[in-house]
Design a protein around this motif. Structure first.
Motif, mmCIF file in Angstrom:
data_model
loop_
_atom_site.group_PDB
_atom_site.id
_atom_site.type_symbol
_atom_site.label_atom_id
_atom_site.label_comp_id
_atom_site.label_asym_id
_atom_site.label_seq_id
_atom_site.Cartn_x
_atom_site.Cartn_y
_atom_site.Cartn_z
ATOM 1 N N ALA A 41 63.722 -0.580 1.685
ATOM 2 C CA ALA A 41 62.754 -1.450 1.039
ATOM 3 C C ALA A 41 61.429 -1.299 1.773
ATOM 4 O O ALA A 41 61.353 -0.697 2.845
ATOM 5 N N TRP A 42 60.390 -1.848 1.171
ATOM 6 C CA TRP A 42 59.068 -1.848 1.780
ATOM 7 C C TRP A 42 58.635 -3.291 1.975
ATOM 8 O O TRP A 42 59.012 -4.175 1.209
ATOM 9 N N ILE A 43 57.829 -3.521 3.002
ATOM 10 C CA ILE A 43 57.315 -4.864 3.262
ATOM 11 C C ILE A 43 56.162 -5.111 2.285
ATOM 12 O O ILE A 43 55.230 -4.303 2.191
ATOM 13 N N GLU A 44 56.241 -6.207 1.574
ATOM 14 C CA GLU A 44 55.270 -6.514 0.527
ATOM 15 C C GLU A 44 53.839 -6.470 1.049
ATOM 16 O O GLU A 44 52.955 -5.899 0.402
ATOM 17 N N SER A 45 53.594 -7.035 2.219
ATOM 18 C CA SER A 45 52.228 -7.064 2.750
ATOM 19 C C SER A 45 51.718 -5.660 3.065
ATOM 20 O O SER A 45 50.524 -5.381 2.917
ATOM 21 N N ASP A 46 52.606 -4.737 3.468
ATOM 22 C CA ASP A 46 52.198 -3.351 3.707
ATOM 23 C C ASP A 46 51.733 -2.694 2.408
ATOM 24 O O ASP A 46 50.739 -1.963 2.394
ATOM 25 N N ILE A 47 52.451 -2.954 1.330
ATOM 26 C CA ILE A 47 52.084 -2.386 0.031
ATOM 27 C C ILE A 47 50.768 -2.981 -0.446
ATOM 28 O O ILE A 47 49.889 -2.266 -0.936
ATOM 29 N N GLU A 48 50.608 -4.289 -0.282
ATOM 30 C CA GLU A 48 49.361 -4.940 -0.687
ATOM 31 C C GLU A 48 48.172 -4.386 0.101
ATOM 32 O O GLU A 48 47.110 -4.134 -0.476
ATOM 33 N N GLU A 49 48.342 -4.185 1.403
ATOM 34 C CA GLU A 49 47.268 -3.630 2.225
ATOM 35 C C GLU A 49 46.926 -2.210 1.788
ATOM 36 O O GLU A 49 45.750 -1.833 1.743
ATOM 37 N N TRP A 50 47.934 -1.403 1.450
ATOM 38 C CA TRP A 50 47.702 -0.049 0.982
ATOM 39 C C TRP A 50 46.882 -0.071 -0.311
ATOM 40 O O TRP A 50 45.931 0.702 -0.465
ATOM 41 N N MET A 51 47.236 -0.978 -1.225
ATOM 42 C CA MET A 51 46.513 -1.088 -2.489
ATOM 43 C C MET A 51 45.078 -1.555 -2.255
ATOM 44 O O MET A 51 44.136 -1.015 -2.864
ATOM 45 N N GLU A 52 44.888 -2.527 -1.371
ATOM 46 C CA GLU A 52 43.543 -3.012 -1.060
ATOM 47 C C GLU A 52 42.689 -1.899 -0.456
ATOM 48 O O GLU A 52 41.502 -1.784 -0.748
ATOM 49 N N GLN A 53 43.306 -1.054 0.383
ATOM 50 C CA GLN A 53 42.582 0.058 0.988
ATOM 51 C C GLN A 53 42.169 1.074 -0.069
ATOM 52 O O GLN A 53 41.075 1.635 -0.003
ATOM 53 N N LYS A 54 43.017 1.306 -1.049
ATOM 54 C CA LYS A 54 42.679 2.221 -2.142
ATOM 55 C C LYS A 54 41.457 1.710 -2.902
ATOM 56 O O LYS A 54 40.565 2.489 -3.263
ATOM 57 N N VAL A 55 41.396 0.405 -3.154
ATOM 58 C CA VAL A 55 40.254 -0.181 -3.852
ATOM 59 C C VAL A 55 39.004 -0.077 -2.975
ATOM 60 O O VAL A 55 37.923 0.288 -3.461
ATOM 61 N N ALA A 56 39.145 -0.357 -1.687
ATOM 62 C CA ALA A 56 38.004 -0.261 -0.768
ATOM 63 C C ALA A 56 37.491 1.176 -0.710
ATOM 64 O O ALA A 56 36.272 1.408 -0.703
ATOM 65 N N ASP A 57 38.393 2.154 -0.665
ATOM 66 C CA ASP A 57 38.001 3.557 -0.655
ATOM 67 C C ASP A 57 37.215 3.896 -1.910
ATOM 68 O O ASP A 57 36.206 4.591 -1.856
ATOM 69 N N ARG A 58 37.678 3.397 -3.036
ATOM 70 C CA ARG A 58 36.973 3.632 -4.296
ATOM 71 C C ARG A 58 35.584 3.031 -4.257
ATOM 72 O O ARG A 58 34.597 3.673 -4.602
ATOM 73 N N ASP A 59 35.481 1.785 -3.790
ATOM 74 C CA ASP A 59 34.204 1.097 -3.760
ATOM 75 C C ASP A 59 33.228 1.739 -2.775
ATOM 76 O O ASP A 59 32.020 1.740 -3.017
ATOM 77 N N ASN A 60 33.731 2.291 -1.698
ATOM 78 C CA ASN A 60 32.860 2.929 -0.710
ATOM 79 C C ASN A 60 32.365 4.289 -1.160
ATOM 80 O O ASN A 60 31.402 4.814 -0.616
ATOM 81 N N ASN A 61 33.022 4.864 -2.147
ATOM 82 C CA ASN A 61 32.631 6.187 -2.647
ATOM 83 C C ASN A 61 31.720 6.117 -3.855
ATOM 84 O O ASN A 61 31.460 7.121 -4.484
ATOM 85 N N LEU A 62 31.224 4.929 -4.188
ATOM 86 C CA LEU A 62 30.336 4.789 -5.342
ATOM 87 C C LEU A 62 28.946 5.243 -5.024
ATOM 88 O O LEU A 62 28.385 5.236 -4.046
#
Length: 62
Positions: A41-62
Motif C-alpha cells: 500500500a501507499w501512505i495517503e499523505s505521500d501520494i497527496e504530496e506527490w500530486m501537489e508537487q506535480k501541480v507546483a511543477d506545472r505552475d512554475n513552468n508557466l
C-alpha cells in the motif's frame, strides 16, 4: 495515517499500474509499504504530496 491500495492510488492519480511501478523504479513516485506477504500500500499523505508537487511543477513552468 491511511494506507491506499494500488487500485485506489491508480484512481486518485490517474496513472496505470505499469506507470506507478515504473515511476517508483525511477524514484519519481512514493515507495510502497509492505503489508504482508503479497500486499502493498501507499501512505495517503505521500501520494497527496506527490500530486501537489506535480501541480507546483506545472505552475512554475508557466
Amino acid at each position: 495515517m491511511r494506507f491506499l491500495r494500488l487500485k485506489e492510488v491508480m484512481h486518485i492519480t490517474g496513472l496505470g499500474r505499469t506507470s506507478v511501478y515504473n515511476f517508483m523504479a525511477e524514484g519519481k513516485f512514493p515507495k510502497s509499504v509492505s503489508l504482508g506477504d503479497r500486499a502493498v500500500a501507499w501512505i495517503e499523505s505521500d501520494i497527496e504530496e506527490w500530486m501537489e508537487q506535480k501541480v507546483a511543477d506545472r505552475d512554475n513552468n508557466l
